[in-house]
Design a protein around this motif. Structure first.
Motif, PDB file in Angstrom:
ATOM      1  N   THR A  29       5.894  28.949  42.841  1.00 32.34           N
ATOM      2  CA  THR A  29       5.481  29.982  43.790  1.00 32.34           C
ATOM      3  C   THR A  29       4.539  29.385  44.824  1.00 32.34           C
ATOM      4  O   THR A  29       3.961  28.328  44.624  1.00 32.34           O
ATOM      5  N   TRP A  31       1.347  30.806  47.654  1.00 29.39           N
ATOM      6  CA  TRP A  31       0.503  31.923  48.066  1.00 29.39           C
ATOM      7  C   TRP A  31      -0.797  31.365  48.623  1.00 29.39           C
ATOM      8  O   TRP A  31      -1.117  30.194  48.450  1.00 29.39           O
ATOM      9  N   THR A  50      -1.618  38.359  51.769  1.00 33.69           N
ATOM     10  CA  THR A  50      -0.517  39.304  51.956  1.00 33.69           C
ATOM     11  C   THR A  50       0.774  39.031  51.210  1.00 33.69           C
ATOM     12  O   THR A  50       1.475  39.967  50.872  1.00 33.69           O
ATOM     13  N   HIS A  51       1.133  37.771  50.980  1.00 34.93           N
ATOM     14  CA  HIS A  51       2.460  37.488  50.430  1.00 34.93           C
ATOM     15  C   HIS A  51       2.431  36.397  49.360  1.00 34.93           C
ATOM     16  O   HIS A  51       1.545  35.538  49.360  1.00 34.93           O
ATOM     17  N   TRP A  53       5.609  33.846  47.637  1.00 33.86           N
ATOM     18  CA  TRP A  53       7.018  33.454  47.667  1.00 33.86           C
ATOM     19  C   TRP A  53       7.319  32.688  46.391  1.00 33.86           C
ATOM     20  O   TRP A  53       6.460  31.972  45.877  1.00 33.86           O
ATOM     21  N   ARG A  62      10.421  37.143  47.678  1.00 35.44           N
ATOM     22  CA  ARG A  62       9.345  37.409  48.633  1.00 35.44           C
ATOM     23  C   ARG A  62       8.644  38.661  48.123  1.00 35.44           C
ATOM     24  O   ARG A  62       9.289  39.686  47.876  1.00 35.44           O
ATOM     25  N   ALA A  63       7.330  38.574  47.947  1.00 32.98           N
ATOM     26  CA  ALA A  63       6.566  39.725  47.466  1.00 32.98           C
ATOM     27  C   ALA A  63       5.425  40.004  48.429  1.00 32.98           C
ATOM     28  O   ALA A  63       4.646  39.109  48.745  1.00 32.98           O
ATOM     29  N   ARG A  64       5.349  41.226  48.921  1.00 33.24           N
ATOM     30  CA  ARG A  64       4.199  41.651  49.717  1.00 33.24           C
ATOM     31  C   ARG A  64       3.178  42.205  48.739  1.00 33.24           C
ATOM     32  O   ARG A  64       3.471  43.108  47.958  1.00 33.24           O
ATOM     33  N   ASP A  66       0.072  44.189  47.412  1.00 32.05           N
ATOM     34  CA  ASP A  66      -0.591  45.450  47.719  1.00 32.05           C
ATOM     35  C   ASP A  66      -1.509  45.791  46.549  1.00 32.05           C
ATOM     36  O   ASP A  66      -1.100  46.458  45.602  1.00 32.05           O
ATOM     37  N   ALA A  70       2.995  44.532  43.765  1.00 30.26           N
ATOM     38  CA  ALA A  70       3.741  43.771  44.764  1.00 30.26           C
ATOM     39  C   ALA A  70       5.011  44.542  45.096  1.00 30.26           C
ATOM     40  O   ALA A  70       5.599  45.190  44.228  1.00 30.26           O
ATOM     41  N   ALA A  72       8.615  43.772  46.076  1.00 32.46           N
ATOM     42  CA  ALA A  72       9.376  42.538  45.950  1.00 32.46           C
ATOM     43  C   ALA A  72      10.828  42.687  46.358  1.00 32.46           C
ATOM     44  O   ALA A  72      11.435  43.736  46.178  1.00 32.46           O
ATOM     45  N   LEU A 133      13.821  39.667  57.218  1.00 29.33           N
ATOM     46  CA  LEU A 133      12.979  39.094  56.171  1.00 29.33           C
ATOM     47  C   LEU A 133      13.097  37.583  56.209  1.00 29.33           C
ATOM     48  O   LEU A 133      14.160  37.053  56.526  1.00 29.33           O
TER      49      LEU A 133
END
Length: 140
Positions: A29, A31, A50-51, A53, A62-64, A66, A70, A72, A133
């Motif tokens: 990953t 980040w 924010t993200h 990968w 891809r995960a935003r 929050d 996330a 995803a 995306l």
């Protein structure tokens, strides 16, 4: 850049961070957090940026981020998405790939960058459409 290829895009909606980390066990990953940009195992706690990968043979995530959750999505390019996640929606898509690099060691926008993550080759997987995306895969 290469020609458009076919894939399946899976949407997972809002996931608790613990569900995401369980599904990404053993997966690479990337980040950022207050200590810089990282590439390695998925962090146990959601990073404050924010993200995130992730990538493995045949798929990219891809995960935003929050809070402690996330949102995803997975681009399945020829393998199976990780076990343990249930897609809310799946659809065929087309994507392009582009070569890129992580930031150089002189870049400071995400804090200090170690030589292990600075200037690395990555491939961007760009899904266009109404809601474009970009997925990221470290090469090497």
């Amino acid at each position: 850049m290469t020609d458009r290829r076919s894939a399946t895009l899976h949407g997972y909606g809002r996931l608790p961070w613990t569900d995401l980390t369980a599904a990404l066990s053993g997966v690479s990953t990337a980040w950022a957090d207050y200590d810089g940009f990282h590439i390695g195992a998925c962090p146990a706690k959601a990073p404050p940026y924010t993200h995130l990968w992730a990538w493995a043979d045949g798929w990219l995530l891809r995960a935003r981020i929050d809070g402690t959750c996330a949102i995803a999505g997975i681009l399945e390019t020829g393998g199976s998405a990780p076990a343990g996640l249930i897609a809310l929606r799946s659809e065929p898509v087309r994507y392009l790939t582009r070569a890129a690099h992580t930031w150089p060691t002189t870049e400071k926008r995400v804090g200090r960058l170690s030589p292990e993550v600075a200037g690395q080759h990555v491939t961007l997987y760009e899904v266009d459409g109404e809601h474009p995306l970009t997925f990221v895969r470290l090469e090497g």
